[in-house]
Design a protein around this motif. Structure first.
Motif, PDB file in Angstrom:
ATOM      1  N   TYR A   1     -25.272   2.145  -8.599  1.00 45.94           N
ATOM      2  CA  TYR A   1     -24.255   3.148  -8.333  1.00 45.94           C
ATOM      3  C   TYR A   1     -23.757   3.090  -6.885  1.00 45.94           C
ATOM      4  CZ  TYR A   1     -26.208   4.703 -12.743  1.00 45.94           C
ATOM      5  OH  TYR A   1     -26.656   4.750 -14.039  1.00 45.94           O
TER       6      TYR A   1
ATOM      7  N   ILE B   1     -20.766   2.569 -18.220  1.00 50.56           N
ATOM      8  CA  ILE B   1     -20.797   3.510 -17.085  1.00 50.56           C
ATOM      9  C   ILE B   1     -19.398   4.027 -16.755  1.00 50.56           C
ATOM     10  CG2 ILE B   1     -22.900   2.572 -16.038  1.00 50.56           C
ATOM     11  CD1 ILE B   1     -21.127   1.042 -14.058  1.00 50.56           C
TER      12      ILE B   1
ATOM     13  N   SER C   1     -23.121   7.915 -14.540  1.00 46.39           N
ATOM     14  CA  SER C   1     -24.413   7.272 -14.782  1.00 46.39           C
ATOM     15  C   SER C   1     -24.494   6.789 -16.226  1.00 46.39           C
ATOM     16  CB  SER C   1     -25.563   8.239 -14.505  1.00 46.39           C
ATOM     17  OG  SER C   1     -25.595   9.250 -15.491  1.00 46.39           O
TER      18      SER C   1
ATOM     19  N   LYS D   1     -28.815  -2.728 -16.472  1.00 41.08           N
ATOM     20  CA  LYS D   1     -28.727  -2.095 -15.153  1.00 41.08           C
ATOM     21  C   LYS D   1     -29.779  -2.679 -14.216  1.00 41.08           C
ATOM     22  CE  LYS D   1     -29.178   2.449 -12.876  1.00 41.08           C
ATOM     23  NZ  LYS D   1     -30.447   2.246 -12.189  1.00 41.08           N
TER      24      LYS D   1
ATOM     25  N   MET E   1     -19.769   5.683  -7.435  1.00 45.16           N
ATOM     26  CA  MET E   1     -19.564   6.657  -8.496  1.00 45.16           C
ATOM     27  C   MET E   1     -18.406   7.593  -8.182  1.00 45.16           C
ATOM     28  SD  MET E   1     -23.514   7.577  -9.479  1.00 45.16           S
ATOM     29  CE  MET E   1     -23.024   8.723 -10.758  1.00 45.16           C
TER      30      MET E   1
END
Length: 325
Positions: A314, A267, A275, A302, A319
């Motif tokens: 996330y 990631i 993502s 994940k 992010m």
């Protein structure tokens, strides 16, 4: 080391202090702190030379800080000469008392007994488990960046940041251990632009230094299914070395740190956290393929860590964040 300066009344190590090279020690009239030091005043009033001679185990003055308190406890238990011997040996082995300003390798602890263990042995609990100190890990990465500048340095920092944040939310995982493993997972790139060679080189580089745990994740991060054929890129090492890697993978039992670095490697890009789909599609566009089983395994990782943290992945890693270290 200026051993003749000994240990300050409060426990700080005058003998290896680099803050003031002209200081003649705690008991000198030239000591810059003599007028305000509560511990100096207290010991002088009691007619003793050091806090470690006092029968009262207090946290007065600078003893509120873990380093002087741990040094005082050490001297009380084992004697000042034993403390000086350990500090001198540690200094010769590269342990720094003042690295940045007044902070150094003895300042990275939040547990008194772990610091006392470090004074005695010159090794941290993490090092004994195959993990370098945070300072050492950062130093190795910085050195690698000078040897082979490139986006892999920022990628490594983003992997470390994500791994640390996820580990902080997971029972049984240590945030700093995860961060350090993330920081060093691509350390094999220090030797130049390479593909599979960076895995082999990173593993052997860390193993040679006794960092077995960090070496494991430097190896395992590229193989989330423990299969050599899943590697995406050139096989730029000899068949003999390929066989060596295969045997190592076959013998490994992956743990949650292996899984975590595999996930975070999937990631993190040089510009931040993206993502899984974006990262894997980027790899696919550059190499022309991405094994479906490897893709599916990343998605499963994940889900695993989302279940373990009870949070959206996330949300945890934030992010597009910027490395904090």
């Amino acid at each position: 080391m200026r051993r003749e300066l000994g240990i300050a009344r409060c426990g700080l190590a005058c003998c290896i202090c680099s803050e003031n090279q002209n200081c003649a020690g705690c008991n000198a009239d030239t000591c810059p702190d003599k007028d305000w030091c509560e511990n100096r005043k207290c010991t002088m009033e009691k007619g003793i030379g050091h806090c470690y001679e006092c029968k009262i185990d207090c946290r007065k003055g600078i003893l509120t800080k873990i380093k002087p308190y741990a040094f005082t406890l050490f001297a009380r238990r084992y004697g000042e000469n034993a403390l000086l011997d350990c500090l001198e040996r540690n200094e010769q082995n590269g342990i720094i008392y003042h690295r940045e300003g007044i902070n150094g390798d003895y300042d990275e602890f939040d547990d008194v007994e772990e610091l006392i263990h470090f004074i005695q042995t010159g090794r941290r609990t993490r090092e004994e488990a195959g993990i370098p100190s945070m300072n050492e890990a950062r130093s190795l990465l910085e050195e690698g960046g000078r040897m082979n500048p490139g986006p892999w340095i920022r990628h490594s920092k983003y992997v470390a940041e994500a791994a640390g944040k996820i580990a902080a939310e997971c029972e049984g995982l240590d945030e700093e251990t995860a961060y350090i493993c993330g920081l060093l997972h691509d350390i094999g790139r220090r030797f130049g632009v390479s593909y599979l060679a960076h895995v082999y080189d990173g593993y052997t580089f860390l193993m040679e230094r006794g960092y077995e745990k960090a070496a494991r994740t430097a190896l395992s991060h590229s193989f989330n299914r423990k299969k050599m054929e899943d590697y995406i890129g050139k096989f730029d090492i000899s068949e003999e070395k390929q066989e060596e890697l295969k045997n190592l993978l076959d013998a490994m039992e992956y743990d949650e740190y292996d899984y975590l670095i595999q996930l975070c490697d999937s990631i993190a890009v040089a510009d931040g956290i993206v993502s899984l789909e974006e990262r894997m599609n980027d790899v696919k566009s550059r190499y022309g393929y991405y094994p479906q089983d490897k893709w599916d395994r990343n998605m499963a990782l994940k889900e695993y860590f989302e279940k373990k943290t009870g949070k959206d992945l996330y949300t945890v890693v934030l992010m597009k964040s910027t490395p904090e270290h």
